[in-house]
Design a protein around this motif. Structure first.
Motif, PDB file in Angstrom:
ATOM      1  N   VAL A   1      23.371  -3.237   4.632  1.00 54.67           N
ATOM      2  CA  VAL A   1      22.531  -2.675   3.935  1.00 54.67           C
ATOM      3  C   VAL A   1      22.557  -1.395   3.615  1.00 54.67           C
ATOM      4  O   VAL A   1      21.774  -0.996   4.861  1.00 54.67           O
ATOM      5  N   ALA A   2      22.267  -0.720   2.814  1.00 50.96           N
ATOM      6  CA  ALA A   2      21.492   0.080   2.308  1.00 50.96           C
ATOM      7  C   ALA A   2      19.800   0.722   2.257  1.00 50.96           C
ATOM      8  O   ALA A   2      19.383   0.467   1.822  1.00 50.96           O
ATOM      9  N   ALA A   3      19.640   0.054   3.627  1.00 52.32           N
ATOM     10  CA  ALA A   3      18.217   0.761   3.676  1.00 52.32           C
ATOM     11  C   ALA A   3      17.947   1.501   5.677  1.00 52.32           C
ATOM     12  O   ALA A   3      18.736   1.394   6.292  1.00 52.32           O
ATOM     13  N   PRO A   4      16.575   1.774   5.258  1.00 50.99           N
ATOM     14  CA  PRO A   4      15.970   2.798   6.419  1.00 50.99           C
ATOM     15  C   PRO A   4      16.207   2.092   7.763  1.00 50.99           C
ATOM     16  O   PRO A   4      16.687   2.103   8.637  1.00 50.99           O
ATOM     17  N   ASP A   5      15.754   1.042   7.571  1.00 52.30           N
ATOM     18  CA  ASP A   5      16.163  -0.240   9.196  1.00 52.30           C
ATOM     19  C   ASP A   5      17.161  -1.432   9.167  1.00 52.30           C
ATOM     20  O   ASP A   5      17.162  -2.561   9.630  1.00 52.30           O
ATOM     21  N   GLY A   6      18.221  -1.272   8.069  1.00 49.19           N
ATOM     22  CA  GLY A   6      19.186  -2.129   7.709  1.00 49.19           C
ATOM     23  C   GLY A   6      18.789  -3.338   6.598  1.00 49.19           C
ATOM     24  O   GLY A   6      19.435  -4.322   7.168  1.00 49.19           O
ATOM     25  N   ARG A   7      17.872  -3.659   6.245  1.00 46.26           N
ATOM     26  CA  ARG A   7      17.401  -4.723   5.699  1.00 46.26           C
ATOM     27  C   ARG A   7      17.304  -4.580   4.086  1.00 46.26           C
ATOM     28  O   ARG A   7      17.092  -3.597   3.564  1.00 46.26           O
ATOM     29  N   ALA A   8      16.658  -6.236   4.194  1.00 50.08           N
ATOM     30  CA  ALA A   8      16.979  -6.016   1.819  1.00 50.08           C
ATOM     31  C   ALA A   8      16.094  -6.463   1.674  1.00 50.08           C
ATOM     32  O   ALA A   8      15.288  -6.730   2.246  1.00 50.08           O
TER      33      ALA A   8
ATOM     34  N   LEU B   1       0.900  -1.182   0.092  1.00 50.29           N
ATOM     35  CA  LEU B   1       0.462  -0.260   0.165  1.00 50.29           C
ATOM     36  C   LEU B   1       0.676   1.019   0.092  1.00 50.29           C
ATOM     37  O   LEU B   1       0.130   2.123  -0.085  1.00 50.29           O
ATOM     38  N   THR B   2       2.240   1.233   0.408  1.00 48.91           N
ATOM     39  CA  THR B   2       2.728   2.758   0.798  1.00 48.91           C
ATOM     40  C   THR B   2       4.387   1.816   0.006  1.00 48.91           C
ATOM     41  O   THR B   2       4.870   0.812  -0.054  1.00 48.91           O
ATOM     42  N   LEU B   3       5.110   2.555  -0.991  1.00 49.50           N
ATOM     43  CA  LEU B   3       6.452   1.981  -1.160  1.00 49.50           C
ATOM     44  C   LEU B   3       7.059   3.941  -1.568  1.00 49.50           C
ATOM     45  O   LEU B   3       6.778   4.224  -2.421  1.00 49.50           O
ATOM     46  N   ASN B   4       8.097   3.825  -1.093  1.00 46.46           N
ATOM     47  CA  ASN B   4       9.221   5.217  -0.579  1.00 46.46           C
ATOM     48  C   ASN B   4      10.055   4.980  -0.683  1.00 46.46           C
ATOM     49  O   ASN B   4      10.329   4.144  -0.204  1.00 46.46           O
ATOM     50  N   TRP B   5      10.772   6.206  -0.360  1.00 45.44           N
ATOM     51  CA  TRP B   5      12.055   5.949   0.369  1.00 45.44           C
ATOM     52  C   TRP B   5      12.228   5.211   1.856  1.00 45.44           C
ATOM     53  O   TRP B   5      13.089   5.012   1.592  1.00 45.44           O
ATOM     54  N   ASP B   6      11.085   5.416   2.033  1.00 48.72           N
ATOM     55  CA  ASP B   6      11.479   5.044   3.786  1.00 48.72           C
ATOM     56  C   ASP B   6      10.940   3.467   4.053  1.00 48.72           C
ATOM     57  O   ASP B   6      10.281   3.128   5.167  1.00 48.72           O
ATOM     58  N   SER B   7      10.359   2.823   3.219  1.00 53.12           N
ATOM     59  CA  SER B   7       9.317   1.415   2.874  1.00 53.12           C
ATOM     60  C   SER B   7      10.827   0.617   4.086  1.00 53.12           C
ATOM     61  O   SER B   7      11.804   0.384   3.221  1.00 53.12           O
ATOM     62  N   PRO B   8      10.173  -0.243   4.370  1.00 54.13           N
ATOM     63  CA  PRO B   8      11.423  -1.381   5.156  1.00 54.13           C
ATOM     64  C   PRO B   8      11.394  -2.587   4.414  1.00 54.13           C
ATOM     65  O   PRO B   8      10.966  -2.261   2.953  1.00 54.13           O
TER      66      PRO B   8
ATOM     67  N   TRP C   1       2.540   7.240  -1.778  1.00 50.48           N
ATOM     68  CA  TRP C   1       3.663   8.949  -1.245  1.00 50.48           C
ATOM     69  C   TRP C   1       2.659   9.711  -0.101  1.00 50.48           C
ATOM     70  O   TRP C   1       3.675  10.673   0.752  1.00 50.48           O
ATOM     71  N   ARG C   2       2.025   9.523   0.148  1.00 51.36           N
ATOM     72  CA  ARG C   2       1.202   9.844   1.167  1.00 51.36           C
ATOM     73  C   ARG C   2       1.944  10.227   2.757  1.00 51.36           C
ATOM     74  O   ARG C   2       0.783  11.306   3.179  1.00 51.36           O
ATOM     75  N   ASP C   3       2.275   8.964   3.418  1.00 50.53           N
ATOM     76  CA  ASP C   3       2.486   9.172   4.684  1.00 50.53           C
ATOM     77  C   ASP C   3       3.758   9.926   5.510  1.00 50.53           C
ATOM     78  O   ASP C   3       4.516  10.441   5.725  1.00 50.53           O
ATOM     79  N   GLN C   4       4.432  10.409   3.754  1.00 52.99           N
ATOM     80  CA  GLN C   4       5.444  11.785   3.496  1.00 52.99           C
ATOM     81  C   GLN C   4       4.810  12.951   3.235  1.00 52.99           C
ATOM     82  O   GLN C   4       5.289  13.955   3.700  1.00 52.99           O
TER      83      GLN C   4
ATOM     84  N   GLY D   1      10.627  15.043   2.491  1.00 54.40           N
ATOM     85  CA  GLY D   1      11.456  14.781   1.868  1.00 54.40           C
ATOM     86  C   GLY D   1      11.905  13.618   2.300  1.00 54.40           C
ATOM     87  O   GLY D   1      11.578  13.182   3.506  1.00 54.40           O
ATOM     88  N   GLU D   2      13.780  13.484   2.057  1.00 54.35           N
ATOM     89  CA  GLU D   2      13.690  11.857   2.305  1.00 54.35           C
ATOM     90  C   GLU D   2      14.537  12.279   3.773  1.00 54.35           C
ATOM     91  O   GLU D   2      14.845  13.553   3.963  1.00 54.35           O
ATOM     92  N   ARG D   3      15.277  11.170   4.385  1.00 51.41           N
ATOM     93  CA  ARG D   3      15.183  11.213   5.841  1.00 51.41           C
ATOM     94  C   ARG D   3      16.518  11.714   6.322  1.00 51.41           C
ATOM     95  O   ARG D   3      17.915  11.066   5.158  1.00 51.41           O
ATOM     96  N   GLN D   4      17.015  12.608   6.414  1.00 52.93           N
ATOM     97  CA  GLN D   4      18.562  13.129   7.442  1.00 52.93           C
ATOM     98  C   GLN D   4      18.923  12.174   7.577  1.00 52.93           C
ATOM     99  O   GLN D   4      18.201  11.206   8.694  1.00 52.93           O
ATOM    100  N   ARG D   5      20.237  11.140   6.794  1.00 57.38           N
ATOM    101  CA  ARG D   5      20.496  10.270   7.545  1.00 57.38           C
ATOM    102  C   ARG D   5      21.321  10.309   8.198  1.00 57.38           C
ATOM    103  O   ARG D   5      22.200   8.969   9.028  1.00 57.38           O
ATOM    104  N   SER D   6      22.337  10.674   8.678  1.00 58.00           N
ATOM    105  CA  SER D   6      23.631  11.697   9.462  1.00 58.00           C
ATOM    106  C   SER D   6      23.163  12.155  10.667  1.00 58.00           C
ATOM    107  O   SER D   6      22.517  13.490   9.763  1.00 58.00           O
ATOM    108  N   GLY D   7      24.330  12.254  11.879  1.00 57.92           N
ATOM    109  CA  GLY D   7      24.468  13.850  12.268  1.00 57.92           C
ATOM    110  C   GLY D   7      23.794  13.797  12.975  1.00 57.92           C
ATOM    111  O   GLY D   7      22.699  13.182  13.547  1.00 57.92           O
ATOM    112  N   PRO D   8      23.475  15.157  14.086  1.00 57.16           N
ATOM    113  CA  PRO D   8      22.747  15.358  15.089  1.00 57.16           C
ATOM    114  C   PRO D   8      20.881  15.012  15.092  1.00 57.16           C
ATOM    115  O   PRO D   8      20.308  15.221  15.812  1.00 57.16           O
ATOM    116  N   ALA D   9      21.219  15.547  13.133  1.00 60.46           N
ATOM    117  CA  ALA D   9      19.351  16.001  12.980  1.00 60.46           C
ATOM    118  C   ALA D   9      19.306  14.721  12.630  1.00 60.46           C
ATOM    119  O   ALA D   9      18.792  14.187  11.705  1.00 60.46           O
TER     120      ALA D   9
END
Length: 410
Positions: free
Chosen positions: A154-161, A132-139, A309-312, A346-354
């Motif tokens: 693994v290059a993924a938000p949750d570390g899973r392929a 139902l959802t597929l975007n750059w945050d999909s698990p 994309w509506r979850d964004q 937008g895309e999530r910030q992947r590193s740093g304090p933010a």
């Protein structure tokens, strides 16, 4: 960027294998040398398959207009090299079978032992039935482990392929593989029936939760209880590759445009009753997640792209319909006055304090994981002021496009 990292990992494994083969040959160990070369051929085939899967995902909309990007094919279940017609399991469950090399436009790839490749796809990315959802945050769904049980990157938000390709190698003790056929892969016309004869583990065909997959150790000449070699891709691999397309930013921006136009029309026609159903009064605003495309009145054939994309997206509206919201712009500096605003994270910030994490339900409920600055604060407090770019853009295609997009609905 993550695509390059994935290719670099396979290249590094290939280099280690080739160097090992040279050393073994120098020492006169011909059997181990032959195995090292077989490993190298397997890694080359895996790299080809991985690249083709990314290409399939980032060009999906061209072959299936109106359905969006990022989908991966169902596995070949009938031993004919093609994705089957129809679904591969229920929505949200993983599927495993042979690599659909015909569907991917590949030659009949074989590993170093002459076996066809196998393939698993996560329920969050397979094309039928679609998530139902597929975007750059999909698990993802597959946890990749070394032979010593360490997690592989693994290059993924949750570390899973979201997909794994297997080179099954030679048959292990207890595996009985049918003889090769004149054309096509060995085995029967049922991938589920053959699975245990090719892969090291008994992977569940319809898993809904995480699945652990172990990469065999690259030790040519040494007997091992496991010999599957793997290549994989994560969500970031797909969407980092999509970001390289010259038309990607315009595609996402057009989605935001359609959502904003539909939302504006609904606010006009539905009034306070519609707003009360889809938003909660917070401070001086009514705030909510963008409703489903059907609730927005979008025609059936155009709903899928918006819903993916509506979850964004979140919206804020003035309950009485006046222009109580201000939206500040920097380039050029100006202030717009709006009766509603649609915010795209937008895309999530992947590193740093933010750094932003959008993996667990609790994280995805936090507005600070999607929006920055006053946008996050005021979506929480209901203050009628926002700031951000008017259009989605990818100023650096090698970096995530994290800037908040704020559409003003006058």
């Amino acid at each position: 960027m993550s695509r390059a990292r994935g290719q670099a990992l396979i290249a590094a494994l290939l280099l280690v294998t080739v160097l090992a083969a040279g050393a073994l040959l120098a020492n006169g160990d011909l059997r181990a040398h032959a195995e090292a070369l077989a490993h190298a051929r397997s890694l080359e085939a895996l790299a080809q398959a991985r690249s083709a899967l990314i290409g399939y995902a980032i060009s999906y909309e061209e072959r299936h207009p109106g359905e969006g990007y990022g989908f991966l094919p169902c596995p070949d279940s009938g031993n004919d090299g093609s994705t089957p017609i129809g679904a591969c399991g229920a929505r949200g469950v993983a599927a495993i079978g042979r690599l659909p090399w015909r569907t991917l436009g590949l030659p009949d790839l074989r590993d170093g032992w002459g076996e066809c490749l196998w393939y698993a796809v996560a329920g969050s990315a397979k094309h039928n039935p679609k998530p139902l959802t597929l975007n750059w945050d999909s698990p993802g769904q597959f946890e990749l482990l070394t032979a010593s049980a360490d997690r592989l990157p693994v290059a993924a938000p949750d570390g899973r392929a979201i997909a794994v390709v297997f080179a099954p190698g030679r048959a292990l003790d207890g595996q009985v593989r049918p003889p090769g056929r004149p054309f096509g892969c060995s085995g029967s016309d049922s991938a589920p029936a053959d699975l245990a004869q090719y892969l090291d583990e008994s992977y569940p065909p319809g898993a809904t939760g995480p699945v652990q997959i172990t990469q065999a150790a690259l030790r040519p000449g040494e007997e091992s209880a496991a010999n599957d070699l793997t290549a994989w891709l994560g969500t970031d691999d797909v969407f980092d590759a999509l970001r390289q397309r010259h038309d990607h930013a315009a595609y996402v921006d057009a989605l935001i445009d359609r959502a904003a136009a539909a939302l504006s029309a609904r606010l006009n026609s539905g009034g306070e009753d519609w707003l009360a159903i889809h938003a909660a009064r917070t401070g001086s605003l009514a705030i909510g997640m963008l409703p489903a495309a059907e609730a927005l009145g979008i025609p059936a054939g155009e709903r899928m792209q918006i819903d993916l994309w509506r979850d964004q997206m979140r919206f804020a509206a003035c309950p009485d319909g006046d222009t109580c919201i201000t939206v500040s712009r920097n380039d050029p500096p100006l202030v717009e006055h709006c009766r509603a605003a649609l915010a795209f994270g937008g895309e999530r910030q992947r590193s740093g304090p933010a750094r932003q994490d959008r993996v667990t339900p609790a994280q995805r409920a936090e507005l600070t994981q999607f929006f920055e600055g006053i946008n996050a604060t005021n979506l929480i407090t209901g203050e009628p002021a926002f700031a951000g770019t008017a259009r989605f853009a990818t100023p650096d295609r090698d970096q995530p496009a994290t800037a908040d997009v704020i559409r003003c609905l006058p």
